[in-house]
Design a protein around this motif. Structure first.
Motif, PDB file in Angstrom:
ATOM      1  N   PRO A 109      -0.325   1.680   1.876  1.00 20.99           N
ATOM      2  CA  PRO A 109      -1.269   1.313   2.949  1.00 20.99           C
ATOM      3  C   PRO A 109      -0.548   0.787   4.180  1.00 20.99           C
ATOM      4  O   PRO A 109       0.159  -0.232   4.095  1.00 20.99           O
ATOM      5  CB  PRO A 109      -2.138   0.238   2.294  1.00 20.99           C
ATOM      6  N   PRO A 110      -0.696   1.448   5.334  1.00 18.77           N
ATOM      7  CA  PRO A 110       0.000   0.983   6.541  1.00 18.77           C
ATOM      8  C   PRO A 110      -0.408  -0.416   6.971  1.00 18.77           C
ATOM      9  O   PRO A 110       0.413  -1.173   7.498  1.00 18.77           O
ATOM     10  CB  PRO A 110      -0.390   2.031   7.592  1.00 18.77           C
ATOM     11  N   SER A 111      -1.679  -0.773   6.747  1.00 21.30           N
ATOM     12  CA  SER A 111      -2.120  -2.111   7.156  1.00 21.30           C
ATOM     13  C   SER A 111      -1.383  -3.199   6.388  1.00 21.30           C
ATOM     14  O   SER A 111      -1.035  -4.247   6.946  1.00 21.30           O
ATOM     15  CB  SER A 111      -3.628  -2.239   6.943  1.00 21.30           C
ATOM     16  N   LEU A 112      -1.120  -2.960   5.101  1.00 17.37           N
ATOM     17  CA  LEU A 112      -0.398  -3.954   4.305  1.00 17.37           C
ATOM     18  C   LEU A 112       1.058  -4.054   4.750  1.00 17.37           C
ATOM     19  O   LEU A 112       1.619  -5.155   4.813  1.00 17.37           O
ATOM     20  CB  LEU A 112      -0.480  -3.577   2.823  1.00 17.37           C
ATOM     21  N   GLN A 113       1.656  -2.914   5.086  1.00 21.53           N
ATOM     22  CA  GLN A 113       3.031  -2.939   5.585  1.00 21.53           C
ATOM     23  C   GLN A 113       3.112  -3.673   6.915  1.00 21.53           C
ATOM     24  O   GLN A 113       4.079  -4.399   7.184  1.00 21.53           O
ATOM     25  CB  GLN A 113       3.563  -1.515   5.720  1.00 21.53           C
ATOM     26  N   ALA A 114       2.089  -3.483   7.772  1.00 22.58           N
ATOM     27  CA  ALA A 114       2.063  -4.198   9.052  1.00 22.58           C
ATOM     28  C   ALA A 114       1.952  -5.706   8.827  1.00 22.58           C
ATOM     29  O   ALA A 114       2.580  -6.501   9.534  1.00 22.58           O
ATOM     30  CB  ALA A 114       0.901  -3.694   9.895  1.00 22.58           C
ATOM     31  N   MET A 115       1.155  -6.102   7.830  1.00 18.58           N
ATOM     32  CA  MET A 115       1.027  -7.526   7.534  1.00 18.58           C
ATOM     33  C   MET A 115       2.364  -8.104   7.072  1.00 18.58           C
ATOM     34  O   MET A 115       2.777  -9.194   7.507  1.00 18.58           O
ATOM     35  CB  MET A 115      -0.031  -7.731   6.455  1.00 18.58           C
ATOM     36  N   TRP A 116       3.074  -7.375   6.214  1.00 16.25           N
ATOM     37  CA  TRP A 116       4.359  -7.876   5.732  1.00 16.25           C
ATOM     38  C   TRP A 116       5.399  -7.906   6.846  1.00 16.25           C
ATOM     39  O   TRP A 116       6.307  -8.736   6.838  1.00 16.25           O
ATOM     40  CB  TRP A 116       4.857  -7.029   4.563  1.00 16.25           C
ATOM     41  N   THR A 117       5.272  -6.982   7.802  1.00 14.73           N
ATOM     42  CA  THR A 117       6.161  -7.035   8.960  1.00 14.73           C
ATOM     43  C   THR A 117       5.940  -8.321   9.750  1.00 14.73           C
ATOM     44  O   THR A 117       6.903  -8.979  10.170  1.00 14.73           O
ATOM     45  CB  THR A 117       5.928  -5.816   9.868  1.00 14.73           C
ATOM     46  N   ALA A 118       4.677  -8.690   9.942  1.00 11.42           N
ATOM     47  CA  ALA A 118       4.370  -9.935  10.639  1.00 11.42           C
ATOM     48  C   ALA A 118       4.909 -11.143   9.866  1.00 11.42           C
ATOM     49  O   ALA A 118       5.467 -12.077  10.455  1.00 11.42           O
ATOM     50  CB  ALA A 118       2.864 -10.062  10.851  1.00 11.42           C
ATOM     51  N   VAL A 119       4.773 -11.114   8.541  1.00  9.08           N
ATOM     52  CA  VAL A 119       5.312 -12.206   7.723  1.00  9.08           C
ATOM     53  C   VAL A 119       6.833 -12.247   7.826  1.00  9.08           C
ATOM     54  O   VAL A 119       7.447 -13.321   7.896  1.00  9.08           O
ATOM     55  CB  VAL A 119       4.868 -12.047   6.256  1.00  9.08           C
ATOM     56  N   GLY A 120       7.466 -11.069   7.871  1.00 12.13           N
ATOM     57  CA  GLY A 120       8.912 -11.021   8.014  1.00 12.13           C
ATOM     58  C   GLY A 120       9.388 -11.594   9.336  1.00 12.13           C
ATOM     59  O   GLY A 120      10.375 -12.343   9.379  1.00 12.13           O
ATOM     60  N   VAL A 121       8.706 -11.249  10.430  1.00 12.92           N
ATOM     61  CA  VAL A 121       9.068 -11.809  11.731  1.00 12.92           C
ATOM     62  C   VAL A 121       8.887 -13.324  11.727  1.00 12.92           C
ATOM     63  O   VAL A 121       9.735 -14.070  12.262  1.00 12.92           O
ATOM     64  CB  VAL A 121       8.229 -11.152  12.841  1.00 12.92           C
ATOM     65  N   ALA A 427      11.066  -7.128  -0.062  1.00 16.80           N
ATOM     66  CA  ALA A 427      12.322  -6.670   0.518  1.00 16.80           C
ATOM     67  C   ALA A 427      12.326  -6.835   2.030  1.00 16.80           C
ATOM     68  O   ALA A 427      13.331  -7.246   2.619  1.00 16.80           O
ATOM     69  CB  ALA A 427      12.565  -5.204   0.144  1.00 16.80           C
ATOM     70  N   LEU A 428      11.200  -6.544   2.674  1.00 20.70           N
ATOM     71  CA  LEU A 428      11.125  -6.637   4.133  1.00 20.70           C
ATOM     72  C   LEU A 428      11.267  -8.080   4.599  1.00 20.70           C
ATOM     73  O   LEU A 428      12.033  -8.384   5.521  1.00 20.70           O
ATOM     74  CB  LEU A 428       9.804  -6.042   4.618  1.00 20.70           C
ATOM     75  N   VAL A 429      10.554  -8.995   3.954  1.00 17.23           N
ATOM     76  CA  VAL A 429      10.629 -10.408   4.335  1.00 17.23           C
ATOM     77  C   VAL A 429      12.028 -10.956   4.074  1.00 17.23           C
ATOM     78  O   VAL A 429      12.594 -11.674   4.905  1.00 17.23           O
ATOM     79  CB  VAL A 429       9.562 -11.221   3.577  1.00 17.23           C
ATOM     80  N   ALA A 430      12.607 -10.623   2.917  1.00 20.44           N
ATOM     81  CA  ALA A 430      13.949 -11.115   2.592  1.00 20.44           C
ATOM     82  C   ALA A 430      14.980 -10.604   3.592  1.00 20.44           C
ATOM     83  O   ALA A 430      15.881 -11.352   4.000  1.00 20.44           O
ATOM     84  CB  ALA A 430      14.330 -10.687   1.173  1.00 20.44           C
ATOM     85  N   ASN A 431      14.852  -9.364   4.013  1.00 25.49           N
ATOM     86  CA  ASN A 431      15.820  -8.821   4.968  1.00 25.49           C
ATOM     87  C   ASN A 431      15.682  -9.457   6.343  1.00 25.49           C
ATOM     88  O   ASN A 431      16.675  -9.635   7.062  1.00 25.49           O
ATOM     89  CB  ASN A 431      15.659  -7.303   5.067  1.00 25.49           C
ATOM     90  N   TYR A 432      14.461  -9.820   6.744  1.00 22.87           N
ATOM     91  CA  TYR A 432      14.302 -10.537   8.011  1.00 22.87           C
ATOM     92  C   TYR A 432      14.928 -11.929   7.923  1.00 22.87           C
ATOM     93  O   TYR A 432      15.528 -12.414   8.897  1.00 22.87           O
ATOM     94  CB  TYR A 432      12.820 -10.637   8.379  1.00 22.87           C
ATOM     95  N   ILE A 433      14.789 -12.593   6.784  1.00 21.22           N
ATOM     96  CA  ILE A 433      15.443 -13.889   6.600  1.00 21.22           C
ATOM     97  C   ILE A 433      16.959 -13.719   6.664  1.00 21.22           C
ATOM     98  O   ILE A 433      17.676 -14.540   7.269  1.00 21.22           O
ATOM     99  CB  ILE A 433      15.010 -14.514   5.264  1.00 21.22           C
TER     100      ILE A 433
END
Length: 480
Positions: A109-121, A427-433
């Motif tokens: 789901p693209p919406s869920l990926q967008a949410m995790w991108t926001a959490v990663g930032v 993985a996305l959130v960890a990589n932003y950290i």
């Protein structure tokens, strides 16, 4: 008491104003946002034959997240490198567009990926806010390694962790808390880097200078390696129990790379190669999934119809072949034929849609990220920071190499995901950290000596006298 801006780690106004690095970063962030938006338009036209109706909203979200990360850097790490963050945002955005063009909203789901991108930032900004000095991480290395061990063990806790089928085996890496699930090992790998960097920096001289006589030769004392080898061996054992081949290889390569970087002795590198070869032979006999992946790599065409065989590998090769030089175009490739195309095999989707030229551009983007990370390690102000930057860069570089090499059959499939592009929240959130930590090290390394001394004095509340001359050398904060 120090002012609130100092206690929050916000850089003084004189360091933020007129900073050419931040101006360059802002321009690159805007440029990356425009590229992602253009790719989104092309993908929408390819799938629906019309311009997306909410284009302005999409551009605002992409640009807003980029500006949020940029402002966090401007106020909290104004002297950091200007190229790392735009590259990360570009790859993240193009990965989102690729997932949206797959047209499998139930799986990706693209919406869920967008949410995790926001959490990663947000995690990136919070990392810069909390980690004001890298030496603070050095002080808590044993606490951090205990947290890392707990995170790695958590998938084995009953009713908390669960397994996912792969190659007729259950890879036990996932945990769930209510509706949220993820892979704690993604965060554990960052903590292991900090522990390895701290330990190797402290024992660097003992590990690199021969001090023990063996027969008629002087050799390095093996005793300082004992504690860290035990920690590393325990982590490898846990990953073996969880049947996660990809992360076991990643942790092995990380350990050897950091040991070699700390000591500069080629003997450790040679020992790592020998141990790796022996480990592959042993693992192929003990773990069926290792033997299956090697067989799928060597003989994909004869195992395509076997359960858990090489069907995904073959479909990925077909996808890359159909992409040709310039690709089929966003939305025109038969991506749904590739299993796990949004996670393990997203590089095959890139090669299908964008062709050789597009996939080569992605490879160069990762090379630039690795180059920026190694440059950060070179300019680091302490041995700990240097080793930490090296380890964090190794994680991004080796993980990218493993997954892209697996897709093009340069290596066996490891089951890892492509950083910033593949579907997945943890993985996305960890990589932003991880990128946030790299930017903190870069900020300290590029910060002028007088600014470092003045900031440290304000934060610690010390009333030390400034050096008599700007040319007088200062001892960098955190140097051993």
């Amino acid at each position: 008491m120090a002012p609130l801006s100092v206690r929050l780690g916000i850089a003084p106004a004189e360091r933020r104003r007129g900073n050419p690095a931040r101006r360059a970063e802002l321009g690159l962030v805007v440029f990356a946002s425009l590229i992602v938006t253009a790719a989104y338009v092309v993908a929408s036209i390819g799938t629906t034959a019309k311009v997306p109706p909410h284009l302005a909203v999409f551009l605002a979200i992409v640009l807003g997240l980029g500006l949020l990360a940029h402002l966090g850097t401007r106020y909290l790490a104004p002297d950091a490198t200007p190229v790392l963050l735009p590259l990360v945002l570009l790859l993240n955005g193009l990965g989102y567009v690729t997932l949206a063009s797959i047209d499998q909203p139930n799986l990706y789901p693209p919406s869920l990926q967008a949410m995790w991108t926001a959490v990663g930032v947000a995690g990136y900004v919070v990392t810069l806010l909390l980690v004001r000095r890298t030496r603070d991480l050095d002080r808590y290395r044993y606490l951090l390694v205990l947290v890392a061990v707990f995170l790695m063990l958590s998938p084995l806790i009953p009713h908390f962790g669960y397994a996912v089928g792969a190659y007729d085996e259950n890879v036990r890496l996932w945990v769930h808390i209510g509706p949220i699930s993820g892979q704690p090992v993604e965060f554990a790998k960052i903590l292991l880097v900090i522990f390895f960097a701290s330990y190797f920096a402290e024992k660097q001289e003992l590990l690199s200078i021969p001090t023990t006589r063996l027969g008629g030769r002087l050799v390095t004392d093996p005793r300082p390696l004992g504690p860290i080898v035990l920690v590393w061996g325990f982590c490898m054992l846990v990953l073996a129990v969880e049947k996660d081949v990809g992360f076991a290889v990643l942790v092995f390569v990380l350990f050897i790379a950091m040991l070699w970087t700390a000591t500069g002795r080629a003997g450790y590198l040679l020992l790592g190669v020998v141990l790796f070869g022996a480990g592959v032979v042993v693992a192929s006999h003990l773990f069926p999934q290792v033997d299956s992946r090697i067989a799928d790599w060597l003989h994909p065409w004869t195992r395509v119809n076997l359960p858990g065989g090489s069907y995904q590998t073959v479909q990925g090769i077909y996808g890359l072949g159909s992409g040709g030089l310039v690709g089929t175009g966003m939305g025109f490739g038969q991506l749904s034929a590739i299993p796990l195309v949004g996670s393990d095999y997203i590089f095959a989707a890139i090669g299908t849609d964008w062709g050789l030229l597009g996939s080569t551009a992605v490879v160069f983007a990762y090379l630039l990220i690795v180059g920026a990370g190694l440059r950060i390690a070179q300019t680091a102000r302490s041995d700990f920071a240097k080793l930490a930057a090296t380890g964090l860069t190794v994680i991004l570089g080796i993980q990218s190499f493993f997954i892209m090499g697996g897709v093009v059959r340069l290596l066996p499939d490891t089951g890892l995901t492509l950083p910033f592009m593949a579907y997945g929240g943890s993985a996305l959130v960890a990589n932003y950290i991880l990128v946030g930590l790299l930017m903190r090290i870069s900020d300290e390394g590029n910060r002028p000596a007088l600014a470092r001394a003045a900031t440290a004095s304000r934060v610690d509340g010390d009333r030390q006298e400034a050096p008599s001359s700007p040319a007088e050398p200062l001892s960098p904060a955190g140097t051993r």
